[in-house]
Design a protein around this motif. Sequence first.
Motif, mmCIF file in Angstrom:
data_model
loop_
_atom_site.group_PDB
_atom_site.id
_atom_site.type_symbol
_atom_site.label_atom_id
_atom_site.label_comp_id
_atom_site.label_asym_id
_atom_site.label_seq_id
_atom_site.Cartn_x
_atom_site.Cartn_y
_atom_site.Cartn_z
ATOM 1 N N GLU A 1 -38.113 35.855 65.511
ATOM 2 C CA GLU A 1 -37.838 36.596 63.555
ATOM 3 C C GLU A 1 -36.661 36.474 63.617
ATOM 4 N N ASN A 2 -35.884 37.019 64.734
ATOM 5 C CA ASN A 2 -34.459 37.477 64.498
ATOM 6 C C ASN A 2 -33.556 37.149 66.078
ATOM 7 N N TYR A 3 -32.230 36.664 65.615
ATOM 8 C CA TYR A 3 -31.381 36.466 67.117
ATOM 9 C C TYR A 3 -30.811 36.990 66.920
ATOM 10 N N GLN A 4 -29.779 37.070 68.245
ATOM 11 C CA GLN A 4 -28.880 37.894 68.375
ATOM 12 C C GLN A 4 -27.921 36.809 69.258
ATOM 13 N N ILE B 1 -26.205 42.985 67.346
ATOM 14 C CA ILE B 1 -26.717 42.648 65.722
ATOM 15 C C ILE B 1 -28.425 41.786 65.242
ATOM 16 N N GLU B 2 -29.012 41.595 65.015
ATOM 17 C CA GLU B 2 -29.492 40.838 64.185
ATOM 18 C C GLU B 2 -29.965 39.944 63.871
ATOM 19 N N CYS B 3 -29.865 38.442 63.618
ATOM 20 C CA CYS B 3 -29.956 38.102 62.131
ATOM 21 C C CYS B 3 -30.798 37.151 62.182
ATOM 22 N N PRO B 4 -31.956 37.620 61.212
ATOM 23 C CA PRO B 4 -33.014 36.910 60.702
ATOM 24 C C PRO B 4 -32.817 35.132 60.587
ATOM 25 N N ALA B 5 -33.785 34.742 61.216
ATOM 26 C CA ALA B 5 -34.679 33.348 60.750
ATOM 27 C C ALA B 5 -33.709 32.627 59.961
ATOM 28 N N PRO B 6 -34.643 33.607 58.669
ATOM 29 C CA PRO B 6 -34.108 32.392 57.784
ATOM 30 C C PRO B 6 -32.395 32.185 57.190
ATOM 31 N N LEU B 7 -31.521 33.364 57.849
ATOM 32 C CA LEU B 7 -30.825 33.101 57.563
ATOM 33 C C LEU B 7 -30.135 32.261 58.725
ATOM 34 N N LEU C 1 -20.413 31.723 65.534
ATOM 35 C CA LEU C 1 -19.109 31.506 64.571
ATOM 36 C C LEU C 1 -19.975 31.411 63.401
ATOM 37 N N LEU C 2 -21.137 30.686 63.536
ATOM 38 C CA LEU C 2 -22.034 30.564 62.269
ATOM 39 C C LEU C 2 -22.503 31.269 62.104
ATOM 40 N N LEU C 3 -23.274 32.268 62.771
ATOM 41 C CA LEU C 3 -23.630 33.396 62.469
ATOM 42 C C LEU C 3 -23.024 34.667 62.463
ATOM 43 N N ALA C 4 -21.554 34.728 62.776
ATOM 44 C CA ALA C 4 -20.702 35.943 62.311
ATOM 45 C C ALA C 4 -20.580 35.688 60.990
ATOM 46 N N HIS C 5 -19.895 34.115 60.756
ATOM 47 C CA HIS C 5 -19.991 33.892 59.522
ATOM 48 C C HIS C 5 -20.533 34.885 58.344
ATOM 49 N N ALA C 6 -22.242 33.769 58.937
ATOM 50 C CA ALA C 6 -23.651 34.344 57.156
ATOM 51 C C ALA C 6 -23.448 35.852 57.674
#
Length: 345
Positions: A139-142, A112-118, A82-87
């Motif tokens: 580097e990226n998370y899904q 959807i790829e989420c960058p590590a800094p995000l 949920l935090l990843l979706a909010h970001a």
Amino acid sequence: RLVLEIKRDADAEIVLNQLYQFSPLQDTFSIILLALVDGKPRTLSFKQLLEEFVRHRLSVIRRRTQFLLNRARDRKHTVEGLLLAHANIDEVIRVIRTSATQAEAKTRLMAIECPAPLMRRALGERGYADFQQERGARENYQLTAVQADAILRMTLGQLVNLEQEKLGKEYEQLLDEIAEYQRILSDDKNILAMIREDLLEVKRKHADTRRTEISGEEIGTIDLGDLITEENMVVTISNQGYIKRTAASTYRAQRRGGKGLKGAKTEEEDPIRHLFAASTHDYLLFFTNRGKVYWQKVYDLPQLSRESRGRAIVNLLNLGEGESIADCRAVRDFTADHYLMMATR
């Protein structure tokens, strides 16, 4: 406190002894320390019983803590999604709106790829370190399938209104709970400390001063005769069947010409028929006009004053209709060398 009010002519000592004998006021019971040990019934000593109790509590707390740990980890995994979706809320909403089916939306969300800094900003330093330990440094998370399903179960309105601060607090709380559960499971000493604290809490809530006495003495059968002081009594039975006993000490010796004491209050039509002395431990044998004999201990008779008329004997003996007392004799013991001879008219 228990208060019993007895009749004026009742013997308080006899009533108390009967309470001991016929009520739970004083009781004795045996216990058998039988328990299931590894699925098999065993008779244990008291020490073994305590050891099995502690072993059982260790198992229960360990399984309970493991269950809570797994549940917290599952919720933590969902909150991370949920935090990843909010970001990345705009991209998540776009994917859901443009997907023809829920299965397609799930597949596209997981892509959807989420960058590590995000992710670091969304989870915080502590949460991101724990996240990296579980998922590895990338580097990226899904999103996982579980996280994608959790997002799809929410409406678009709920997704838009997700509060990062609220999710962040819940996430921090979950991290604290997981750390505590892991600490408990890391050493049995921690579980033993919990068992001790649980028992102390029970003591604080329910402990009070013991009101009864635990004794290892054998109570056995209570004999009322052993608890009653032997004393000489004067027993009187009136013609109409009223009986009483009076302590012989209430009568005093008199000299010649003395006036005497009143021994009973009687009416002209109900004179005294039987009068004799007996000990409180003697047996009274009541012979009736039906040829029956009843027995009663002297201390079971009502002890009344000299002036009292007495109590109806039918209240003491289970006499039949028309049955009356023909004679009465006091005996100390039933021995084989003593006889009673009776003759009819």
